[in-house]
Design an enzyme around this catalytic site. Structure first.
Site, PDB file in Angstrom:
ATOM      1  N   ASP A   9       0.841  -1.204   0.000  1.00 19.94           N
ATOM      2  CA  ASP A   9       0.000   0.000   0.000  1.00 19.94           C
ATOM      3  C   ASP A   9       0.876   1.253   0.000  1.00 19.94           C
ATOM      4  OD1 ASP A   9      -2.370  -1.555   0.183  1.00 19.94           O
ATOM      5  OD2 ASP A   9      -2.119  -1.717   2.341  1.00 19.94           O
ATOM      6  N   LYS A  31       0.024  -8.308  -2.199  1.00 20.70           N
ATOM      7  CA  LYS A  31      -1.356  -7.837  -2.364  1.00 20.70           C
ATOM      8  C   LYS A  31      -1.342  -6.403  -2.881  1.00 20.70           C
ATOM      9  CE  LYS A  31      -4.298  -6.248   0.883  1.00 20.70           C
ATOM     10  NZ  LYS A  31      -5.332  -5.274   0.509  1.00 20.70           N
ATOM     11  N   ASP A  58      -6.581  -7.028  -4.875  1.00 21.73           N
ATOM     12  CA  ASP A  58      -7.659  -6.755  -3.912  1.00 21.73           C
ATOM     13  C   ASP A  58      -8.503  -5.588  -4.414  1.00 21.73           C
ATOM     14  OD1 ASP A  58      -9.219  -6.741  -1.655  1.00 21.73           O
ATOM     15  OD2 ASP A  58      -7.714  -5.802  -0.366  1.00 21.73           O
ATOM     16  N   LYS A  60     -11.940  -5.631  -4.712  1.00 24.94           N
ATOM     17  CA  LYS A  60     -13.270  -5.599  -4.071  1.00 24.94           C
ATOM     18  C   LYS A  60     -14.354  -5.153  -5.066  1.00 24.94           C
ATOM     19  CE  LYS A  60     -11.649  -4.877   0.692  1.00 24.94           C
ATOM     20  NZ  LYS A  60     -10.199  -4.630   0.619  1.00 24.94           N
ATOM     21  N   LEU A  61     -14.464  -5.903  -6.163  1.00 30.62           N
ATOM     22  CA  LEU A  61     -15.422  -5.553  -7.212  1.00 30.62           C
ATOM     23  C   LEU A  61     -16.857  -5.723  -6.721  1.00 30.62           C
ATOM     24  CD1 LEU A  61     -13.642  -7.377 -10.203  1.00 30.62           C
ATOM     25  CD2 LEU A  61     -13.511  -4.946  -9.584  1.00 30.62           C
ATOM     26  N   ASP A  63     -20.698  -4.723  -8.530  1.00 27.97           N
ATOM     27  CA  ASP A  63     -21.528  -4.044  -9.539  1.00 27.97           C
ATOM     28  C   ASP A  63     -22.520  -5.087 -10.061  1.00 27.97           C
ATOM     29  OD1 ASP A  63     -22.399  -2.267 -11.678  1.00 27.97           O
ATOM     30  OD2 ASP A  63     -20.470  -1.247 -11.461  1.00 27.97           O
ATOM     31  N   ASN A  66     -22.989  -8.547 -15.020  1.00 27.74           N
ATOM     32  CA  ASN A  66     -22.368  -8.383 -16.332  1.00 27.74           C
ATOM     33  C   ASN A  66     -21.099  -7.526 -16.255  1.00 27.74           C
ATOM     34  OD1 ASN A  66     -22.637  -8.766 -19.270  1.00 27.74           O
ATOM     35  ND2 ASN A  66     -22.806  -6.527 -19.269  1.00 27.74           N
ATOM     36  N   THR A 114     -14.267  -4.423   7.768  1.00 24.96           N
ATOM     37  CA  THR A 114     -13.995  -4.249   9.200  1.00 24.96           C
ATOM     38  C   THR A 114     -14.027  -2.779   9.610  1.00 24.96           C
ATOM     39  OG1 THR A 114     -11.656  -4.367   8.671  1.00 24.96           O
ATOM     40  CG2 THR A 114     -12.692  -6.371   9.512  1.00 24.96           C
ATOM     41  N   GLN A 187      -6.283  -0.250  12.955  1.00 23.00           N
ATOM     42  CA  GLN A 187      -6.621  -1.624  13.308  1.00 23.00           C
ATOM     43  C   GLN A 187      -6.939  -1.737  14.794  1.00 23.00           C
ATOM     44  OE1 GLN A 187      -7.236  -3.294  10.963  1.00 23.00           O
ATOM     45  NE2 GLN A 187      -5.646  -3.549   9.440  1.00 23.00           N
ATOM     46  N   GLY A 207       0.451  -5.693   6.139  1.00 23.85           N
ATOM     47  CA  GLY A 207       0.940  -4.496   5.466  1.00 23.85           C
ATOM     48  C   GLY A 207       1.919  -3.740   6.324  1.00 23.85           C
ATOM     49  N   ARG A 208       1.393  -2.786   7.094  1.00 24.43           N
ATOM     50  CA  ARG A 208       2.252  -1.860   7.840  1.00 24.43           C
ATOM     51  C   ARG A 208       3.244  -2.499   8.795  1.00 24.43           C
ATOM     52  NH1 ARG A 208      -2.867   1.779   9.069  1.00 24.43           N
ATOM     53  NH2 ARG A 208      -3.720  -0.314   8.891  1.00 24.43           N
TER      54      ARG A 208
HETATM   55  O1  C5P Z   1      -3.140  -2.928   8.605  1.00 22.84           O
HETATM   56  P1  C5P Z   1      -2.264  -3.470   7.514  1.00 22.84           P
HETATM   57  O2  C5P Z   1      -1.373  -2.431   6.931  1.00 22.84           O
HETATM   58  O3  C5P Z   1      -1.539  -4.719   7.896  1.00 22.84           O
HETATM   59  O4  C5P Z   1      -3.300  -3.868   6.392  1.00 22.84           O
HETATM   60  C1  C5P Z   1      -2.895  -4.629   5.318  1.00 22.84           C
HETATM   61  C2  C5P Z   1      -3.942  -4.646   4.233  1.00 22.84           C
HETATM   62  O5  C5P Z   1      -5.103  -5.320   4.636  1.00 22.84           O
HETATM   63  C3  C5P Z   1      -4.367  -3.270   3.770  1.00 22.84           C
HETATM   64  O6  C5P Z   1      -4.283  -3.295   2.357  1.00 22.84           O
HETATM   65  C4  C5P Z   1      -5.778  -3.110   4.226  1.00 22.84           C
HETATM   66  O7  C5P Z   1      -6.551  -2.444   3.287  1.00 22.84           O
HETATM   67  C5  C5P Z   1      -6.239  -4.528   4.393  1.00 22.84           C
HETATM   68  N1  C5P Z   1      -7.105  -4.677   5.554  1.00 22.84           N
HETATM   69  C6  C5P Z   1      -8.358  -5.142   5.405  1.00 22.84           C
HETATM   70  N2  C5P Z   1      -9.155  -5.325   6.497  1.00 22.84           N
HETATM   71  C7  C5P Z   1      -8.679  -5.070   7.707  1.00 22.84           C
HETATM   72  C8  C5P Z   1      -7.395  -4.608   7.863  1.00 22.84           C
HETATM   73  C9  C5P Z   1      -6.614  -4.404   6.752  1.00 22.84           C
HETATM   74  O8  C5P Z   1      -8.790  -5.409   4.282  1.00 22.84           O
HETATM   75  N3  C5P Z   1      -9.428  -5.276   8.756  1.00 22.84           N
END
Ligand code: C5P
Length: 227
Positions: A9, A31, A58, A60-61, A63, A66, A114, A187, A207-208
């Site tokens: 990200d 991801k 990721d 998250k489609l 709609d 079609n 979440t 988080q 991620g972070r």
């Molecule tokens: O918090 P962190 O940086 O580890 O998040 C990693 C990825 O997971 C991010 O791309 C975030 O959009 C996604 N994520 C999620 N649902 C959560 C926490 C994070 O989809 N509850």
């Protein structure tokens, strides 16, 4: 297979690619989210794919069936290992998305974001809370032929009980020794990567805790060692 997927990200493509190359020996894939895809498109995905690990798109489609099926066809050439769609888009949308996906692409349904608490869910017409909604949409995703769902580490054990062979993606993870800026951010209801794995997660999205660590390689290696 290493279940750890690093969420790239980062706004800059060169920085994302550099991080990917650095940690590639300690993660199972990368991801790439909606932000990355909107900014860097197919070119950016190719660039990260060249690092040599599977790609999780990721997007998250969500709609009409079609449109989602056409979008799945449009990303087919990128050969993603995993793609997300919103399970609340309904059974027909999920069926058509799966049918349009490549043979080697796992299509997984996002259940309840979440970022929504029970009050938020009630305000959009889901009065029963997140736990109920996750199980309901997991069941629908299963019936629609999806490969699995996205859920939190708190729900994955219950979902695994009702869908034994499902493919479950779990984000929101924090290492037990997390400290400093890594624990900040949005988080709240987190579990450790190991706990999520033990509860039945197939893919662990981090991620972070890696990307923002002083030493991302050491952070990735430390998480890998707990699994
Ligand atoms: O918090 P962190 O940086 O580890 O998040 C990693 C990825 O997971 C991010 O791309 C975030 O959009 C996604 N994520 C999620 N649902 C959560 C926490 C994070 O989809 N509850």
């Amino acid at each position: 297979m290493n279940p750890l997927y690093l969420a790239l990200d980062l706004p800059r493509l060169d920085a994302a690619e550099a991080l990917a190359r650095k940690v590639k020996a300690h993660v199972g894939g990368f991801k790439l989210g909606l932000e990355f895809f909107c900014a860097h498109g197919h070119h950016g995905v190719h660039q990260i794919a060249h690092v040599g690990l599977p790609i999780f798109l990721d997007l998250k489609l969500h709609d009409i069936p079609n449109t989602v099926a056409a979008a799945m066809q449009a990303i087919h050439v990128l050969e993603p290992a995993i793609v997300t769609i919103h399970a609340s888009g309904g059974r027909a949308m999920m069926e058509d998305a799966k049918a349009a996906a490549g043979e080697h692409t796992r299509v997984v349904g996002v259940t309840a974001l979440t970022s929504l608490d029970d009050d938020d869910l009630a305000s959009v017409g889901v009065p029963g809370g997140a736990g109920d909604q996750v199980l309901r949409l997991a069941d629908l995703a299963h019936q629609a032929g999806l490969d699995g769902i996205v859920c939190s580490g708190h729900e994955v054990a219950a979902v695994r009980r009702q869908w034994k062979e499902g493919f479950f993606v779990v984000p929101g993870l924090r290492p037990a020794d997390g400290k400093g800026p890594v624990m900040l951010g949005d988080q709240k209801r987190t579990v450790t990567p190991r706990a999520a794995r033990d509860a039945g997660a197939s893919v662990l999205v981090v991620g972070r805790p890696i990307a923002k660590a002083e030493d991302p390689v050491a952070a990735a290696r430390a998480i890998e060692a707990t699994l």
